[in-house]
Design a protein around this motif. Structure first.
Motif, PDB file in Angstrom:
ATOM      1  N   TRP A 126       0.847  -1.188   0.000  1.00 35.69           N
ATOM      2  CA  TRP A 126       0.000   0.000   0.000  1.00 35.69           C
ATOM      3  C   TRP A 126       0.880   1.234   0.000  1.00 35.69           C
ATOM      4  CZ3 TRP A 126      -0.092  -2.978   4.695  1.00 35.69           C
ATOM      5  CH2 TRP A 126       0.615  -2.395   5.742  1.00 35.69           C
ATOM      6  N   ASP A 127       0.243   2.377  -0.128  1.00 37.55           N
ATOM      7  CA  ASP A 127       0.987   3.637  -0.092  1.00 37.55           C
ATOM      8  C   ASP A 127       0.269   4.598   0.830  1.00 37.55           C
ATOM      9  OD1 ASP A 127       2.375   5.900  -0.435  1.00 37.55           O
ATOM     10  OD2 ASP A 127       2.235   5.972  -2.623  1.00 37.55           O
ATOM     11  N   SER A 128       0.832   4.789   2.013  1.00 35.50           N
ATOM     12  CA  SER A 128       0.171   5.669   2.975  1.00 35.50           C
ATOM     13  C   SER A 128       0.840   7.041   3.015  1.00 35.50           C
ATOM     14  CB  SER A 128       0.181   5.026   4.364  1.00 35.50           C
ATOM     15  OG  SER A 128       1.510   4.754   4.755  1.00 35.50           O
ATOM     16  N   SER A 129       1.601   7.363   1.956  1.00 41.23           N
ATOM     17  CA  SER A 129       2.302   8.651   1.989  1.00 41.23           C
ATOM     18  C   SER A 129       1.333   9.825   1.912  1.00 41.23           C
ATOM     19  CB  SER A 129       3.340   8.729   0.880  1.00 41.23           C
ATOM     20  OG  SER A 129       2.738   8.450  -0.349  1.00 41.23           O
ATOM     21  N   VAL A 130       0.082   9.554   1.489  1.00 42.63           N
ATOM     22  CA  VAL A 130      -0.922  10.627   1.479  1.00 42.63           C
ATOM     23  C   VAL A 130      -1.254  11.014   2.926  1.00 42.63           C
ATOM     24  CG1 VAL A 130      -3.105  11.349   0.486  1.00 42.63           C
ATOM     25  CG2 VAL A 130      -1.839   9.449  -0.533  1.00 42.63           C
ATOM     26  N   LEU A 131      -1.314   9.986   3.791  1.00 38.13           N
ATOM     27  CA  LEU A 131      -1.626  10.231   5.201  1.00 38.13           C
ATOM     28  C   LEU A 131      -0.428  10.874   5.899  1.00 38.13           C
ATOM     29  CD1 LEU A 131      -3.435   6.921   6.168  1.00 38.13           C
ATOM     30  CD2 LEU A 131      -4.433   9.200   6.021  1.00 38.13           C
ATOM     31  N   VAL A 132       0.700  10.176   5.891  1.00 43.17           N
ATOM     32  CA  VAL A 132       1.934  10.705   6.486  1.00 43.17           C
ATOM     33  C   VAL A 132       3.053  10.456   5.487  1.00 43.17           C
ATOM     34  CG1 VAL A 132       3.505  10.611   8.444  1.00 43.17           C
ATOM     35  CG2 VAL A 132       1.105  10.016   8.772  1.00 43.17           C
ATOM     36  N   ALA A 133       3.582  11.529   4.928  1.00 45.13           N
ATOM     37  CA  ALA A 133       4.696  11.371   3.998  1.00 45.13           C
ATOM     38  C   ALA A 133       5.963  11.100   4.784  1.00 45.13           C
ATOM     39  CB  ALA A 133       4.849  12.621   3.145  1.00 45.13           C
ATOM     40  N   GLU A 134       6.826  10.236   4.243  1.00 50.20           N
ATOM     41  CA  GLU A 134       8.050   9.903   4.962  1.00 50.20           C
ATOM     42  C   GLU A 134       8.967  11.119   5.110  1.00 50.20           C
ATOM     43  OE1 GLU A 134      10.244   6.412   3.691  1.00 50.20           O
ATOM     44  OE2 GLU A 134       8.328   5.518   3.181  1.00 50.20           O
ATOM     45  N   SER A 135       8.828  12.068   4.162  1.00 49.03           N
ATOM     46  CA  SER A 135       9.718  13.225   4.211  1.00 49.03           C
ATOM     47  C   SER A 135       9.189  14.314   5.142  1.00 49.03           C
ATOM     48  CB  SER A 135       9.906  13.783   2.804  1.00 49.03           C
ATOM     49  OG  SER A 135       8.653  13.995   2.210  1.00 49.03           O
ATOM     50  N   SER A 136       7.967  14.154   5.644  1.00 48.05           N
ATOM     51  CA  SER A 136       7.421  15.169   6.552  1.00 48.05           C
ATOM     52  C   SER A 136       8.034  14.983   7.944  1.00 48.05           C
ATOM     53  CB  SER A 136       5.902  15.010   6.636  1.00 48.05           C
ATOM     54  OG  SER A 136       5.587  13.789   7.267  1.00 48.05           O
ATOM     55  N   PRO A 137       7.987  16.033   8.777  1.00 47.00           N
ATOM     56  CA  PRO A 137       8.550  15.899  10.130  1.00 47.00           C
ATOM     57  C   PRO A 137       7.934  14.729  10.893  1.00 47.00           C
ATOM     58  CG  PRO A 137       8.072  18.184   9.669  1.00 47.00           C
ATOM     59  CD  PRO A 137       7.545  17.395   8.501  1.00 47.00           C
ATOM     60  N   ALA A 138       6.601  14.598  10.792  1.00 50.67           N
ATOM     61  CA  ALA A 138       5.940  13.497  11.493  1.00 50.67           C
ATOM     62  C   ALA A 138       6.447  12.163  10.961  1.00 50.67           C
ATOM     63  CB  ALA A 138       4.427  13.595  11.318  1.00 50.67           C
ATOM     64  N   GLY A 139       6.631  12.104   9.648  1.00 48.68           N
ATOM     65  CA  GLY A 139       7.115  10.872   9.035  1.00 48.68           C
ATOM     66  C   GLY A 139       8.509  10.518   9.524  1.00 48.68           C
ATOM     67  N   GLU A 140       9.363  11.549   9.635  1.00 49.23           N
ATOM     68  CA  GLU A 140      10.733  11.313  10.092  1.00 49.23           C
ATOM     69  C   GLU A 140      10.744  10.796  11.519  1.00 49.23           C
ATOM     70  OE1 GLU A 140      13.408  11.449   8.396  1.00 49.23           O
ATOM     71  OE2 GLU A 140      13.277  12.955   6.806  1.00 49.23           O
ATOM     72  N   ILE A 141       9.903  11.428  12.369  1.00 49.95           N
ATOM     73  CA  ILE A 141       9.876  11.009  13.772  1.00 49.95           C
ATOM     74  C   ILE A 141       9.329   9.584  13.879  1.00 49.95           C
ATOM     75  CG2 ILE A 141       8.736  11.420  15.989  1.00 49.95           C
ATOM     76  CD1 ILE A 141       9.017  14.426  15.384  1.00 49.95           C
ATOM     77  N   LEU A 142       8.251   9.320  13.127  1.00 47.27           N
ATOM     78  CA  LEU A 142       7.677   7.973  13.154  1.00 47.27           C
ATOM     79  C   LEU A 142       8.684   6.947  12.649  1.00 47.27           C
ATOM     80  CD1 LEU A 142       3.992   8.450  11.987  1.00 47.27           C
ATOM     81  CD2 LEU A 142       4.813   7.717  14.210  1.00 47.27           C
ATOM     82  N   GLN A 143       9.449   7.347  11.641  1.00 47.40           N
ATOM     83  CA  GLN A 143      10.434   6.413  11.101  1.00 47.40           C
ATOM     84  C   GLN A 143      11.491   6.077  12.145  1.00 47.40           C
ATOM     85  OE1 GLN A 143      12.408   7.619   7.470  1.00 47.40           O
ATOM     86  NE2 GLN A 143      12.285   5.502   6.765  1.00 47.40           N
ATOM     87  N   ALA A 144      11.932   7.112  12.871  1.00 43.57           N
ATOM     88  CA  ALA A 144      12.952   6.873  13.901  1.00 43.57           C
ATOM     89  C   ALA A 144      12.373   6.052  15.042  1.00 43.57           C
ATOM     90  CB  ALA A 144      13.485   8.197  14.425  1.00 43.57           C
ATOM     91  N   ALA A 145      11.106   6.316  15.396  1.00 49.22           N
ATOM     92  CA  ALA A 145      10.550   5.697  16.594  1.00 49.22           C
ATOM     93  C   ALA A 145      10.020   4.293  16.328  1.00 49.22           C
ATOM     94  CB  ALA A 145       9.441   6.576  17.170  1.00 49.22           C
ATOM     95  N   ILE A 146       9.263   4.128  15.237  1.00 48.36           N
ATOM     96  CA  ILE A 146       8.652   2.813  15.037  1.00 48.36           C
ATOM     97  C   ILE A 146       8.972   2.218  13.678  1.00 48.36           C
ATOM     98  CG2 ILE A 146       6.748   3.384  16.602  1.00 48.36           C
ATOM     99  CD1 ILE A 146       4.973   3.538  14.051  1.00 48.36           C
TER     100      ILE A 146
END
Lengths: 465, 266, 119
Positions: free
Chosen positions: B206-226
């Motif tokens: 799937w592609d959830s980048s519409v919800l949270v893009a990996e390049s967005s701040p939230a995406g970066e934090i989520l990537q680091a955390a989970i």
């Protein structure tokens, strides 16, 4: 939370840092967008200006002209590099005019608008417009890296102070927090520094609101503690003192009674009575002694003393008792000096000796050894009695504690205060005491005195000489 | 400057999350933080060495040395975190049943050192390459300071947040963080393995980048955390789930072991 | 990479592949994988647009001709690789569905921009 000061400093600094850095990033981003808009505006203005050149007049071959150089008032160092490359094409795509930096091919597709493309080894922002007659394409371009450097150079000057202020703020927070916590430290220091006997109230110059309750509670506690201490001390001393007189009277009366009684059985019970009274008298003396030697009571008169000589003196006094019990006694060691109080040390040796003799069966062996040991002096009292099992060794120093209750193997009754007095005296002299199994089979009491100040413990201390 | 912020913040955030969790939970288990200075020194020295020798390392294994070493580092860290989550669960169930102290310290040192080594190497390369070689020191330094500062601040809040909890809650929360960051490391290792062609690259589920893009701040934090991934493939998802499952099993085992110990004591 | 270096690296690679259960069908088929070279010069990608066929695995060879390091990065491709100055790196991508997949140099995101166009 180990340190309030570190916690407060770190968390407050972190919060300030987070807020100021995030706002710096926001400011940076907004300024960059603003700068981009300004640069785009420049491209558009120049394209419009070029389109007014009436390009149709420029027929016949491709002309190569100088790039536009924007005078840069804000940052003159970069000014000369901020060039605008441009091209003019016919509607069909024929190149009419280009600046030096512009390539021969179109810098971007012929579509109106801004675009980012690579050519001549750089990345450019290109604007393409059609002139008013819709007959010519005007393309203007700026190097993105230069646009960026220019904008950032200005904005960075605004961001850097924010970064520098944060460590300064952290330092100030640390100082403020330390200042704010000072009353707490003062309170702690006051409580910690006081002597065991000093129960006077804690005093703070200006008690902050948060500490009012605490200091009040501490002072309240100290007052109650002092009261109960006083009461206990007075009670024991008074009771012992008050008991002395009736016991003396009892002793005299028993003596008289013994003279008067004729029947042997009555004499025997009177003798038992006398022994009971003697024991009680001894107990009372011991209680008084204990109170006198309590560390916070004793006014110390320390002087260099030969512990071995002192031991000889005490032994000669108590020798009758040892003879009575037909015990074999040896005094070993040599002359050695400690800094101490003569009365107290005499009492210490006396207690050790009588204790050992008392709990050792008839005909047993006793050995007292007083000798220098390393820097200090080692005094050991050994006996061939039953000893003290390891699990009870800590408790025997408690007041009135007696092994196996009142009934001891040897059938002797004691006050249970002897070792408590010994412990007091040991503490008073900063010595250490240990109980162990003796080579003679019974108990070994080891008292280790520290080196006498000012000289070797073995010889005469200098101040005494 | 902004790219310096992003690069430094992203790397610092990953390391700080992990290290602050380790610090808070090790304290809650009654260990002193004596393991931290040597781990930090080894981590920074390792980062420097990794950055300096990245070129020869990259050339190993037919030019796939960087991916393979990254994957090995990531998977080792993930394994350490799985073990650690088990220790935390055991200690939360019954104090003092997290095995020998040296085991806990070894895990803490390993995870800290490896995480610093990987994150630090990239920061070193960037700062050296652009601050020193390309002479953009002001911008790199400003951006790096901002990025590192934000990362460290968030770490401070995480540390004190965990310490403010009761011992038990702190340990369970740390176990959850260990589990999630471990899974994030596994997720990252899959990118490396795919990039090196050692794992099959597949269509995203799937592609959830519409919800949270990996390049967005939230995406970066989520990537680091989970280990957030907007376009996961079946293999990635499977390995991610396996890592979570492994941590849960470790926690269950820790709980059972601690429960037995408690009964024996009682 | 010279021949001798390659042969030295070989056993290690084989061992790792075995370790990972050779779950990649592609590792045996490296020879057939099409190769595309991307150069980095003055923080720019050449070519900035890479066209590759759909549903095919492609080996990107990224040569960094600058003295400064660069990190090839793409959120869309899930790729991230540091390429030290004056060296090269290999990145496998695909098989991919048709579409555009932007990539950028993380150390110079303003200029180092490019995209993979899958057709």
């Amino acid at each position: 939370m180990t340190s309030i000061r570190i916690f407060l400093t770190l968390s407050v600094s972190a919060l300030i840092l987070l807020i100021s850095f995030l706002s710096a990033i926001r400011g940076y981003r907004e300024s960059m967008v603003e700068a981009e808009l300004l640069f785009d505006q420049q491209l558009l203005e120049h394209a419009k200006m070029l389109s007014l050149l009436n390009p149709s007049a420029l027929s016949g071959g491709v002309r190569v002209v100088q790039d536009l150089v924007l005078p840069n008032v804000v940052n003159p160092e970069l000014g000369d590099e901020m060039q605008i490359a441009y091209q003019i094409f016919t509607e069909q795509g024929g190149l009419i005019l280009r600046s030096v930096l512009a390539p021969v091919t179109p810098m971007s597709p012929f579509e109106v608008g801004f675009r980012e493309v690579n050519f001549s080894g750089y990345r450019w922002r290109v604007l393409a417009i059609l002139d008013e007659e819709q007959s010519h394409w005007v393309l203007t371009a700026q190097r993105i890296d230069i646009r960026y450097d220019l904008a950032e150079g200005i904005i960075l000057d605004a961001v850097v102070p924010t970064i520098i202020t944060v460590p300064l703020a952290a330092l100030l927070i640390w100082l403020f927090v330390s200042f704010g916590l000072r009353p707490l430290q003062t309170l702690a220091r006051q409580v910690q520094a006081r002597e065991a006997s000093d129960l006077s109230p804690v005093r703070l110059d200006q008690v902050p609101k948060e500490l009012t309750q605490l200091s009040r509670s501490i002072n309240d506690l100290l007052r109650r503690l002092q009261d109960s201490f006083e009461r206990e001390k007075r009670f024991a001393a008074d009771a012992a003192h008050e008991l002395r007189t009736p016991i003396s009277i009892l002793k005299v009366q028993v003596h008289n009674l013994l003279q008067e009684l004729q029947s042997p059985s009555a004499q025997a019970s009177a003798r038992e009575l006398r022994e009971g009274i003697d024991a009680m008298g001894h107990l009372v003396e011991q209680i008084l002694e204990l109170n006198r030697t309590a560390p916070d009571q004793y006014s110390l008169r320390f002087q260099p003393l030969d512990l071995h000589a002192l031991a000889q003196e005490v032994v000669s006094q108590d020798f009758d008792r040892i003879l009575q019990r037909a015990q074999e006694f040896e005094l070993e060691g040599e002359s050695c000096w400690v800094l101490g109080d003569a009365t107290a040390l005499r009492s210490l040796l006396h207690n050790l000796l009588t204790n050992a003799s008392k709990y050792t069966p008839q005909g047993g062996r006793l050995r007292l050894r007083v000798a220098p040991d390393g820097q200090g002096v080692r005094c050991s009292m050994e006996d061939s009695g039953p000893g003290i099992p390891e699990q009870y060794r800590e408790r025997v120093f408690d007041r009135f504690y007696r092994l196996h209750g009142d009934q001891h193997d040897s059938g002797v009754s004691g006050s249970g205060l002897g070792l408590a007095i010994v412990k007091h005296i040991v503490d008073m002299h900063h010595a250490s005491i240990a109980l162990d199994r003796s080579a003679l089979g019974g108990l070994q009491v080891l008292v280790q005195f520290p080196a006498a100040a000012g000289g070797r413990s073995t010889g005469l201390p200098e101040e005494a000489a | 400057m902004i790219s310096a912020v992003i690069i430094v913040l992203r790397e610092v955030l990953e390391g700080v999350l992990l290290i602050c969790m380790l610090m808070a939970s090790a304290c809650a288990m009654g260990h002193r933080l004596r393991w931290l200075p040597p781990a930090l020194i080894m981590g920074f020295a390792g980062a420097l060495a990794y950055g300096l020798f990245l070129e020869p390392i990259s050339m190993l294994f037919d030019g796939l040395g960087q991916e393979i070493s990254s994957a090995v580092i990531l998977l080792t860290t993930a394994l350490a975190l799985v073990v650690y989550s088990g220790m935390l669960a055991a200690n939360a169930t019954h104090a003092g049943s997290s095995g020998p102290a040296s085991g806990v310290l070894l895990v803490c040192v390993t995870a800290t050192t490896l995480s610093l080594l990987r994150e630090g190497a990239e920061i070193y390369l960037y700062v050296y390459g652009y601050g020193v070689q390309a002479g953009q020191m002001a911008s790199v330094l400003a951006g790096g300071t901002i990025g590192a500062g934000i990362g460290l601040s968030l770490g401070t809040f995480l540390y004190y947040g965990l310490r403010a909890l009761s011992r038990k809650a702190c340990l369970w929360a740390s176990a959850a963080i260990a589990m999630m960051t471990g899974a994030a490391q596994v997720m990252q290792s899959t990118y490396n393995l795919e990039q090196a062609d050692l794992l099959p690259s597949m269509q995203a589920l799937w592609d959830s980048s519409v919800l949270v893009a990996e390049s967005s701040p939230a995406g970066e934090i989520l990537q680091a955390a989970i280990g957030y991934e907007a376009t996961p493939t079946a293999v990635q998802l499977g390995l991610y789930a396996a890592s979570l499952l492994l941590s849960l099993m470790a926690m269950l085992l820790g709980r059972l072991y601690a429960g037995k110990r408690r009964e024996r004591k009682a | 990479m010279t021949r001798s270096e390659r042969s030295r690296a070989e056993p290690g690679r084989r061992w790792l592949v075995a370790l990972l259960l050779a779950c990649s069908a592609g590792s045996g088929a490296v020879a057939q994988t099409p190769e595309v070279e991307i150069q980095i010069r003055e923080h720019l990608f050449y070519p900035a647009e890479v066209r590759i066929p759909a549903n095919t695995k492609v080996k990107l060879v990224i040569r960094n001709l600058d003295a400064t390091p660069e990190e090839f990065e793409s959120y869309e491709l899930n790729r991230e690789k540091v390429i030290v100055g004056n060296s090269q790196g290999i990145v496998f991508i695909g098989p991919l569905a048709p579409g555009e997949y932007p990539f950028f140099g993380e150390f110079n995101p303003r200029t180092a921009q490019g995209k993979v166009i899958v057709e």
